[in-house]
Design a protein around this motif. Structure first.
Motif: not given
Length: 68
Positions: A4, A7-8, A10-12, A14-15, A42
């Motif tokens: 998790q 994932f967080d 990588k999410s930062d 990409v966002t 990220g």
């Protein structure tokens, strides 16, 4: 580090890239800066996960060395 957390991170990233690209397309300097900031955030989270994983492996190696 947990999946998790990775994932967080990588999410930062990409966002942040999306926000920076939108800022580039609209000449919005605030979005550009925020996007770059989120990408850095990220990246730092990802690097912290790498350090934590390496520290755990080193601790396990020390434990194994003293078991023998």
């Amino acid at each position: 580090m947990s999946a998790q957390d990775r994932f967080d991170a990588k999410s930062d990233q990409v966002t942040g890239k999306i926000k920076e690209t939108a800022g580039d397309a609209t000449d919005n300097e605030q979005w550009q800066a925020e996007g770059r900031g989120e990408q850095v955030k990220g990246g730092l989270k990802d690097a912290a996960a790498d350090v934590k994983d390496a520290a755990g492996k080193a601790a396990d190696a020390v434990k194994d060395a003293f078991k023998k």
